[in-house]
Motif scaffolding. Structure first.
Motif, mmCIF file in Angstrom:
data_model
loop_
_atom_site.group_PDB
_atom_site.id
_atom_site.type_symbol
_atom_site.label_atom_id
_atom_site.label_comp_id
_atom_site.label_asym_id
_atom_site.label_seq_id
_atom_site.Cartn_x
_atom_site.Cartn_y
_atom_site.Cartn_z
ATOM 1 N N ALA A 105 26.929 -6.719 18.635
ATOM 2 C CA ALA A 105 27.170 -7.448 17.395
ATOM 3 C C ALA A 105 27.785 -6.551 16.343
ATOM 4 O O ALA A 105 28.730 -6.946 15.644
ATOM 5 N N LEU A 106 27.305 -5.327 16.240
ATOM 6 C CA LEU A 106 27.868 -4.391 15.265
ATOM 7 C C LEU A 106 29.288 -3.996 15.628
ATOM 8 O O LEU A 106 30.141 -3.848 14.746
ATOM 9 N N ASP A 136 31.401 -5.874 17.239
ATOM 10 C CA ASP A 136 32.251 -7.043 17.015
ATOM 11 C C ASP A 136 32.624 -7.200 15.543
ATOM 12 O O ASP A 136 33.673 -7.748 15.230
ATOM 13 N N GLU A 137 31.779 -6.704 14.656
ATOM 14 C CA GLU A 137 32.050 -6.815 13.226
ATOM 15 C C GLU A 137 33.154 -5.888 12.777
ATOM 16 O O GLU A 137 33.813 -6.146 11.781
ATOM 17 N N THR A 138 33.373 -4.794 13.498
ATOM 18 C CA THR A 138 34.387 -3.821 13.088
ATOM 19 C C THR A 138 35.743 -4.159 13.595
ATOM 20 O O THR A 138 36.022 -4.937 14.359
#
Length: 110
Positions: free
Chosen positions: A105-106, A108-110
């Motif tokens: 998830a982290l 994918d945020e970048t």
């Protein structure tokens, strides 16, 4: 123990991981098809790809089935699962999965 060593050695190389990823996406590919996947990423000869496939087969991560003159390669995830089961107990599996989900998830945020 020697089998685990072969699996870790096979997984240590990025080209072999690329081959396993290709088989995960579409199982049953021929060497020629897998060569196309590899050469799109790195410069490598047919013999280089064959050597990597042979190491994956020796580690039990790839199973080959002959059909006529063609050899089709199939992903065998059992050795990876055996290593997973060896170090990830039933009580820690949920926590490990949660950490992996968080990492994805982290990323994918970048």
């Amino acid at each position: 123990m020697a089998d685990d060593d072969l699996v870790f050695k096979a997984l240590a190389d990025p080209v072999r991981r690329l081959l396993l990823d290709a088989l995960f996406e579409r199982d049953g590919q021929t060497q020629s098809e897998l060569e196309g996947v590899v050469t799109a990423e790195v410069e490598m000869t047919r013999f280089g790809v064959a050597k990597h496939l042979r190491l994956l087969e020796e580690a039990g991560l790839v199973v080959i089935r002959k059909e006529g003159r063609s050899k089709h390669h199939f992903l065998n995830a059992v050795p990876i699962r055996a290593i997973h089961d060896r170090w990830i107990g039933k009580y820690t599996a949920a926590r490990a999965a949660a950490l992996l989900d968080l990492k994805r998830a982290l990323e994918d945020e970048t």
